[in-house]
Scaffold this active site. Structure first.
Site, PDB file in Angstrom:
ATOM      1  N   ASN A   1       0.844  -1.229  -0.035  1.00  0.00           N
ATOM      2  CA  ASN A   1      -0.107  -0.061   0.021  1.00  0.00           C
ATOM      3  C   ASN A   1       0.855   1.310  -0.158  1.00  0.00           C
ATOM      4  O   ASN A   1       0.592   2.173   0.762  1.00  0.00           O
ATOM      5  CB  ASN A   1      -0.988   0.106   1.140  1.00  0.00           C
ATOM      6  CG  ASN A   1      -1.933   0.928   1.027  1.00  0.00           C
ATOM      7  OD1 ASN A   1      -2.594   1.211   0.007  1.00  0.00           O
ATOM      8  ND2 ASN A   1      -2.237   1.653   2.283  1.00  0.00           N
TER       9      ASN A   1
ATOM     10  N   ARG B   1     -14.625  13.939  15.014  1.00  0.00           N
ATOM     11  CA  ARG B   1     -13.354  13.088  15.307  1.00  0.00           C
ATOM     12  C   ARG B   1     -12.272  14.060  15.748  1.00  0.00           C
ATOM     13  O   ARG B   1     -12.265  15.319  15.789  1.00  0.00           O
ATOM     14  CB  ARG B   1     -12.789  12.533  13.997  1.00  0.00           C
ATOM     15  CG  ARG B   1     -13.839  11.750  13.506  1.00  0.00           C
ATOM     16  CD  ARG B   1     -14.059  10.271  14.175  1.00  0.00           C
ATOM     17  NE  ARG B   1     -14.777   9.374  13.474  1.00  0.00           N
ATOM     18  CZ  ARG B   1     -16.227   9.499  13.625  1.00  0.00           C
ATOM     19  NH1 ARG B   1     -16.803  10.349  14.397  1.00  0.00           N
ATOM     20  NH2 ARG B   1     -17.118   8.491  12.930  1.00  0.00           N
TER      21      ARG B   1
ATOM     22  N   PRO C   1     -22.694   2.820   7.544  1.00  0.00           N
ATOM     23  CA  PRO C   1     -22.817   1.853   8.660  1.00  0.00           C
ATOM     24  C   PRO C   1     -21.509   1.634   9.376  1.00  0.00           C
ATOM     25  O   PRO C   1     -20.400   1.599   8.971  1.00  0.00           O
ATOM     26  CB  PRO C   1     -23.026   0.562   7.643  1.00  0.00           C
ATOM     27  CG  PRO C   1     -23.388   1.060   6.627  1.00  0.00           C
ATOM     28  CD  PRO C   1     -22.947   2.449   6.263  1.00  0.00           C
TER      29      PRO C   1
ATOM     30  N   SER D   1      -4.625   1.967  17.386  1.00  0.00           N
ATOM     31  CA  SER D   1      -5.759   2.855  16.659  1.00  0.00           C
ATOM     32  C   SER D   1      -6.840   2.981  17.860  1.00  0.00           C
ATOM     33  O   SER D   1      -7.136   2.219  18.617  1.00  0.00           O
ATOM     34  CB  SER D   1      -6.377   2.120  15.663  1.00  0.00           C
ATOM     35  OG  SER D   1      -7.262   2.919  15.230  1.00  0.00           O
TER      36      SER D   1
ATOM     37  N   LYS E   1      -5.230  -1.662   6.564  1.00  0.00           N
ATOM     38  CA  LYS E   1      -6.171  -0.566   7.232  1.00  0.00           C
ATOM     39  C   LYS E   1      -7.559  -0.269   6.731  1.00  0.00           C
ATOM     40  O   LYS E   1      -7.918   0.764   7.442  1.00  0.00           O
ATOM     41  CB  LYS E   1      -5.498   0.665   7.649  1.00  0.00           C
ATOM     42  CG  LYS E   1      -4.879   1.311   6.481  1.00  0.00           C
ATOM     43  CD  LYS E   1      -4.396   2.742   6.767  1.00  0.00           C
ATOM     44  CE  LYS E   1      -4.219   3.518   5.549  1.00  0.00           C
ATOM     45  NZ  LYS E   1      -3.702   4.943   5.581  1.00  0.00           N
TER      46      LYS E   1
ATOM     47  N   TYR F   1     -10.517  -5.559  10.954  1.00  0.00           N
ATOM     48  CA  TYR F   1      -9.275  -4.710  11.175  1.00  0.00           C
ATOM     49  C   TYR F   1      -9.342  -4.204  12.497  1.00  0.00           C
ATOM     50  O   TYR F   1      -8.116  -4.099  13.360  1.00  0.00           O
ATOM     51  CB  TYR F   1      -9.668  -3.096  10.173  1.00  0.00           C
ATOM     52  CG  TYR F   1      -8.587  -2.144  10.691  1.00  0.00           C
ATOM     53  CD1 TYR F   1      -7.383  -2.161  10.335  1.00  0.00           C
ATOM     54  CD2 TYR F   1      -9.247  -0.982  11.154  1.00  0.00           C
ATOM     55  CE1 TYR F   1      -6.486  -1.291  10.749  1.00  0.00           C
ATOM     56  CE2 TYR F   1      -8.485  -0.101  11.912  1.00  0.00           C
ATOM     57  CZ  TYR F   1      -6.952  -0.109  11.310  1.00  0.00           C
ATOM     58  OH  TYR F   1      -5.995   0.921  11.844  1.00  0.00           O
TER      59      TYR F   1
ATOM     60  N   LYS G   1      -6.620  -5.105  15.459  1.00  0.00           N
ATOM     61  CA  LYS G   1      -5.620  -4.181  16.578  1.00  0.00           C
ATOM     62  C   LYS G   1      -5.778  -4.609  17.862  1.00  0.00           C
ATOM     63  O   LYS G   1      -4.925  -4.679  18.635  1.00  0.00           O
ATOM     64  CB  LYS G   1      -5.961  -2.685  16.194  1.00  0.00           C
ATOM     65  CG  LYS G   1      -5.816  -2.237  14.800  1.00  0.00           C
ATOM     66  CD  LYS G   1      -4.287  -1.989  14.747  1.00  0.00           C
ATOM     67  CE  LYS G   1      -3.842  -1.492  13.357  1.00  0.00           C
ATOM     68  NZ  LYS G   1      -2.211  -1.303  13.207  1.00  0.00           N
TER      69      LYS G   1
ATOM     70  N   TYR H   1      -3.744   5.867  17.780  1.00  0.00           N
ATOM     71  CA  TYR H   1      -3.617   7.021  16.982  1.00  0.00           C
ATOM     72  C   TYR H   1      -5.235   7.607  16.701  1.00  0.00           C
ATOM     73  O   TYR H   1      -6.051   6.659  16.683  1.00  0.00           O
ATOM     74  CB  TYR H   1      -3.239   6.896  15.495  1.00  0.00           C
ATOM     75  CG  TYR H   1      -2.132   6.397  15.255  1.00  0.00           C
ATOM     76  CD1 TYR H   1      -0.710   6.192  16.101  1.00  0.00           C
ATOM     77  CD2 TYR H   1      -1.525   5.779  14.143  1.00  0.00           C
ATOM     78  CE1 TYR H   1       0.479   5.743  15.948  1.00  0.00           C
ATOM     79  CE2 TYR H   1      -0.453   5.183  13.792  1.00  0.00           C
ATOM     80  CZ  TYR H   1       0.695   4.992  14.859  1.00  0.00           C
ATOM     81  OH  TYR H   1       1.951   4.553  14.671  1.00  0.00           O
ATOM     82  N   PHE H   2      -5.538   8.792  16.854  1.00  0.00           N
ATOM     83  CA  PHE H   2      -6.752   9.254  16.414  1.00  0.00           C
ATOM     84  C   PHE H   2      -6.735   9.507  14.786  1.00  0.00           C
ATOM     85  O   PHE H   2      -6.519   8.334  14.348  1.00  0.00           O
ATOM     86  CB  PHE H   2      -7.198  10.513  17.292  1.00  0.00           C
ATOM     87  CG  PHE H   2      -7.868   9.714  18.639  1.00  0.00           C
ATOM     88  CD1 PHE H   2      -6.849   9.164  19.591  1.00  0.00           C
ATOM     89  CD2 PHE H   2      -9.026   9.571  19.002  1.00  0.00           C
ATOM     90  CE1 PHE H   2      -7.065   8.549  20.690  1.00  0.00           C
ATOM     91  CE2 PHE H   2      -9.463   8.859  20.120  1.00  0.00           C
ATOM     92  CZ  PHE H   2      -8.521   8.516  21.167  1.00  0.00           C
ATOM     93  N   ASN H   3      -7.167  10.427  14.250  1.00  0.00           N
ATOM     94  CA  ASN H   3      -7.501  10.611  12.932  1.00  0.00           C
ATOM     95  C   ASN H   3      -6.218  11.158  12.133  1.00  0.00           C
ATOM     96  O   ASN H   3      -6.315  12.606  12.367  1.00  0.00           O
ATOM     97  CB  ASN H   3      -8.843  11.236  12.419  1.00  0.00           C
ATOM     98  CG  ASN H   3     -10.015  10.196  12.794  1.00  0.00           C
ATOM     99  OD1 ASN H   3      -9.976   9.745  13.903  1.00  0.00           O
ATOM    100  ND2 ASN H   3     -10.626   9.974  11.938  1.00  0.00           N
TER     101      ASN H   3
END
Ligand code: NAD
Ligand code: UD1
Length: 339
Positions: A37, A232, A294, A126, A86, A150, A154, A178-180
């Protein structure tokens, strides 16, 4: 003999920014990546930006022999483990692939580390491990759950690493939640380069702004949030990279395992992000309101004080920095690393 920090997945979005941060801080860095990726071009640019050499090895973390070869050749002091798949949607279609890559890959990595007595590990966890948290801001002690493969992968890795430390207390492990992550290096030379249609908000916004996509779909405006759209904790990737440097320093001094949120502690809505992007960059971001996605939750942001106490780290970048740096990268590289 030179000591190296090994970055698995070092060519990826967060890995490449962390590689830049670490080489600038004087670390010798090896990236081990299968490029499933990412592009080798990312680390070439890190070398140009830093004027430092990065050893790049093409390999898969599930390949024990390939990892063993790296640990045999180089003296590795610590591992920062980014390598993983991810995409939430893809993980529901290909669960075995996700568990194999993320969970089995991590077990193989730890087995090799253990064999070479390398016991300092920073793991890319995450905020997804909090599932739909009952309370925001979210503390590290909040209950964990997952709703897709996913997220499960984690969570499973966190549990495996906790068991490892119970059995062998001389490991030093940081689970960085980690957040975003958003934004890019301020040079505009490295950034996030998703394959195909982006799943995440910021790359989607920037592809709309650059004209690659017609409009953004805002997934729901009926959440219990100030403007009804999802909230977020967006964190600039350069701040995030620095968190890894601080975690490595912390692991030099401490044994055991710590889960640490890396976030700003501030939540922004989808419309906040769209407005900040178009106002700061003077570019239109057409959007329409559509149905909820969703699995999405209303609101998710960090309680970030543990990182400040343990690591002496907190975010410095502003929302304007995030949207300006994202746009610089996107507009200079409309087709990512293939531009
Ligand atoms: P990314 O896809 O850009 O980077 C991951 C890198 O790992 C890629 O270069 C990929 O080629 C490599 N990789 C994947 N599987 C591999 C394998 N089996 N062997 C060797 N290399 C492999 O993703 P990113 O955004 O930089 O994320 C890095 C890590 O942080 C991931 O583990 C991800 O789950 C986690 N994370 C990311 C986010 C986010 O929003 N970006 C949020 C929370 C956690
Ligand atoms: C997603 C993942 C999560 C992962 C995180 C960071 C899902 C369900 N969750 O979370 O597991 O840890 O990324 O990589 O994919 N939005 C839109 N339109 C879009 C895209 C997003 O309105 O085209 C909204 C979403 O509804 C959400 C916000 O923007 O409210 C952020 O979305 P996204 O960037 O995908 O991150 P998360 O949902 O936090």
């Amino acid at each position: 003999m030179n000591q190296y920090v090994l970055l698995t997945g070092g060519a990826g979005y967060i890995g490449s920014h962390t590689a830049l941060c670490l080489v600038r801080a004087g670390y010798n860095v090896i990236s081990f990546d299968n490029y499933s990726n990412s592009s080798p071009e990312a680390l070439k640019r890190v070398e140009q930006l830093s004027g430092k050499k990065i050893i790049t090895i093409t390999g898969d973390i599930r390949d024990q022999a390939a990892l063993t070869a790296v640990f045999s050749q180089y003296s590795i002091s610590a591992v920062v483990h980014f390598a993983g798949l991810k995409a939430v949607g893809e993980s529901t279609e290909l669960p075995l692939h996700y568990y194999d890559n993320n969970v089995a890959g991590t077990v193989t990595l730890c087995r090799v580390m253990r064999h070479f007595n390398v016991k300092k590990l920073v793991f890319s966890s995450s905020a997804t491990v909090y599932g739909d948290a009952k309370e925001v801001p979210i503390k590290e002690t909040s209950a964990r759950s997952a709703t897709n493969p996913y997220g499960q992968s984690k969570l499973m890795i966190e549990l495996i690493l906790e068991d490892l430390v119970k059995a062998e207390p001389d490991w030093s492990i940081a689970l960085l939640r980690y957040f975003n992550p958003v934004g890019a290096d301020s040079s505009g030379q490295i950034g996030e380069d998703p394959n195909g249609i982006p799943n995440n908000l910021m790359p989607f916004i920037s592809q709309v702004a650059v004209g690659k996509r017609e409009q953004l779909s805002v997934f729901g405006n009926d959440y219990p949030t100030p403007d009804g759209t999802g909230v977020r904790d967006y964190i600039h990737v350069v701040d995030l990279a620095l968190g890894h440097l601080k975690a490595l320093e912390y692991l030099e001094q401490h044994k055991g395992i710590e889960a640490i949120n890396l976030g700003t502690g501030v939540g922004y809505s989808v419309l906040d992000m769209v407005n900040a992007f178009s106002t700061t960059n003077q570019v239109a971001v057409p959007y329409k309101i559509s149905a909820r996605r969703p699995g999405d939750i209303a609101s998710c942001y960090a309680e970030p004080s543990k990182a400040k106490t343990l690591l002496g780290w907190q975010t410095e970048k502003t929302l304007e920095d995030m949207v300006r740096d994202t746009w610089r990268w996107q507009s200079q590289n409309p087709n990512g690393y293939q531009s």
